[in-house]
Scaffold this motif. Structure first.
Motif, PDB file in Angstrom:
ATOM      1  N   PRO A 147      41.855 -54.781  63.629  1.00 49.47           N
ATOM      2  CA  PRO A 147      42.717 -55.823  64.206  1.00 49.47           C
ATOM      3  C   PRO A 147      42.053 -57.193  64.302  1.00 49.47           C
ATOM      4  O   PRO A 147      42.760 -58.203  64.451  1.00 49.47           O
ATOM      5  CB  PRO A 147      43.055 -55.267  65.590  1.00 49.47           C
ATOM      6  CG  PRO A 147      41.934 -54.322  65.908  1.00 49.47           C
ATOM      7  CD  PRO A 147      41.551 -53.709  64.597  1.00 49.47           C
ATOM      8  N   ASP A 148      40.736 -57.254  64.222  1.00 50.91           N
ATOM      9  CA  ASP A 148      40.060 -58.546  64.310  1.00 50.91           C
ATOM     10  C   ASP A 148      39.993 -59.267  62.969  1.00 50.91           C
ATOM     11  O   ASP A 148      39.574 -60.426  62.912  1.00 50.91           O
ATOM     12  CB  ASP A 148      38.641 -58.363  64.852  1.00 50.91           C
ATOM     13  CG  ASP A 148      38.624 -57.942  66.313  1.00 50.91           C
ATOM     14  OD1 ASP A 148      39.597 -58.248  67.029  1.00 50.91           O
ATOM     15  OD2 ASP A 148      37.652 -57.292  66.735  1.00 50.91           O
ATOM     16  N   LEU A 149      40.384 -58.592  61.906  1.00 45.81           N
ATOM     17  CA  LEU A 149      40.350 -59.189  60.581  1.00 45.81           C
ATOM     18  C   LEU A 149      41.754 -59.603  60.154  1.00 45.81           C
ATOM     19  O   LEU A 149      42.752 -59.138  60.701  1.00 45.81           O
ATOM     20  CB  LEU A 149      39.782 -58.202  59.556  1.00 45.81           C
ATOM     21  CG  LEU A 149      38.420 -57.598  59.851  1.00 45.81           C
ATOM     22  CD1 LEU A 149      37.975 -56.710  58.696  1.00 45.81           C
ATOM     23  CD2 LEU A 149      37.381 -58.680  60.122  1.00 45.81           C
ATOM     24  N   ALA A 150      41.822 -60.500  59.178  1.00 43.81           N
ATOM     25  CA  ALA A 150      43.083 -60.833  58.513  1.00 43.81           C
ATOM     26  C   ALA A 150      43.144 -59.986  57.251  1.00 43.81           C
ATOM     27  O   ALA A 150      42.268 -60.108  56.378  1.00 43.81           O
ATOM     28  CB  ALA A 150      43.135 -62.316  58.173  1.00 43.81           C
ATOM     29  N   VAL A 151      44.139 -59.115  57.172  1.00 41.01           N
ATOM     30  CA  VAL A 151      44.235 -58.167  56.061  1.00 41.01           C
ATOM     31  C   VAL A 151      45.612 -58.306  55.422  1.00 41.01           C
ATOM     32  O   VAL A 151      46.635 -58.100  56.082  1.00 41.01           O
ATOM     33  CB  VAL A 151      44.029 -56.719  56.546  1.00 41.01           C
ATOM     34  CG1 VAL A 151      44.098 -55.750  55.376  1.00 41.01           C
ATOM     35  CG2 VAL A 151      42.687 -56.576  57.272  1.00 41.01           C
TER      36      VAL A 151
END
Length: 236
Positions: A169-173
Motif C-alpha cells: 500500500p505504500d507504493l504506487a502500483v
C-alpha cells in the motif's frame, strides 16, 4: 543513497520502452534499459549519458541477477517499468491450435519475468516509496479473436499487479494500457496490413509521465485517462 531518481525499463530497445527511457533521461533520471537486441539497445543508450544499456533476456534468471546487481549499485529504484512483452506466433493462432511451447514463452515473458523482477527489486522500490508500472493491453480485458495467448497473459499480469497493489500500500502500483501503437510487435499482430494510422509510441509517453507525476491511487489505467487537450489543459 544516491539522490538521483532511477528507473529500470525492460524492453527498452524500441517502442514505448525506448521512448520512455529518453523522456525520463531528459528529466534527469538515471535509466537502466534492458532488452534482447544489443545494437538497438546501445543506440538508445547513446542518446543520453544517463541511460545505461544492459542487454539480455528478462526470462533468463542469470540476466535478472545482473539487473539486480546493477540496481543495487545505484542504491535506489524509483520506477520499475515492466514493458518487455512477447506477442506469440504471427499470424496469431486460435487458442485451440496454440502451440504449447509458444504459449509458455508468452507467459514466461509477459507474466513470470515481470513478477520475478518485482520480487528481486521490490526492496529498492520500497526504500524510496517508488512506483511499479506493468504495461498492459486492451486485449487483457476484451476478447479478440487470435489474441487468446497474449491477452490471457496480460490479464494474468493485470491481476498480479492488482494483488501487488494491495500487498504494497505504500507504493504506487499500476497496470498501464498504452492503447494501439505503431510498433514492430503491433505489425506482427497484423502481418501484411498497413498500421500507419496507429500513433507512434512517443505520443503515449506524456500520458505515462502524467501518471508518474500525479501518482493517483494504485490501479489499472489507460493512456487515454491522462489525455490532455493542448488548448485547455483539461483531461479529455
Amino acid at each position: 543513497m544516491n539522490g538521483t531518481r532511477t528507473a529500470l525499463i525492460t524492453g527498452g530497445s524500441a517502442g514505448l520502452g525506448r521512448a520512455s527511457a529518453l523522456a525520463l533521461a531528459e528529466r534527469g533520471w538515471e535509466v537502466i534499459v534492458t532488452g534482447r537486441r544489443v545494437e538497438p539497445l546501445e543506440r538508445a543508450a547513446a542518446r543520453a549519458r544517463t541511460i545505461t544499456a544492459l542487454p539480455g533476456d528478462v526470462t533468463d534468471p542469470r540476466h535478472r541477477r545482473r539487473i539486480a546487481e546493477e540496481v543495487a549499485a545505484r542504491g535506489r529504484l524509483d520506477l520499475l517499468l515492466n514493458n518487455a512483452s512477447a506477442l506469440g506466433p504471427s499470424p496469431m493462432p486460435a487458442l485451440a491450435r496454440y502451440p504449447e511451447d509458444a504459449l509458455a514463452q508468452v507467459f514466461a515473458t509477459d507474466v513470470l519475468a515481470p513478477l520475478a523482477l518485482i520480487a528481486a527489486l521490490i526492496e529498492h522500490v520500497r526504500a524510496v516509496r517508488g512506483t511499479v508500472v506493468d504495461i498492459s493491453s486492451d486485449a487483457a480485458v476484451e476478447a479478440y479473436e487470435g489474441w487468446g495467448g497474449y491477452g490471457s497473459a496480460k490479464a494474468a499480469l493485470d491481476h498480479a499487479t492488482a494483488v501487488l497493489a494491495v500487498e504494497e500500500p505504500d507504493l504506487a502500483v499500476y497496470a498501464f494500457d498504452p492503447g494501439d501503437m505503431r510498433t514492430a510487435m503491433h505489425q506482427a499482430a497484423f502481418p501484411g496490413e498497413d498500421i500507419s494510422d496507429r500513433p507512434e509510441p512517443e505520443t503515449v509517453v506524456p500520458a505515462l509521465l502524467r501518471l508518474l507525476d500525479t501518482r493517483p491511487p494504485s490501479g489499472r489505467y489507460r493512456a487515454s485517462d491522462f489525455a490532455v487537450t493542448s488548448d485547455t489543459g483539461v483531461r479529455s
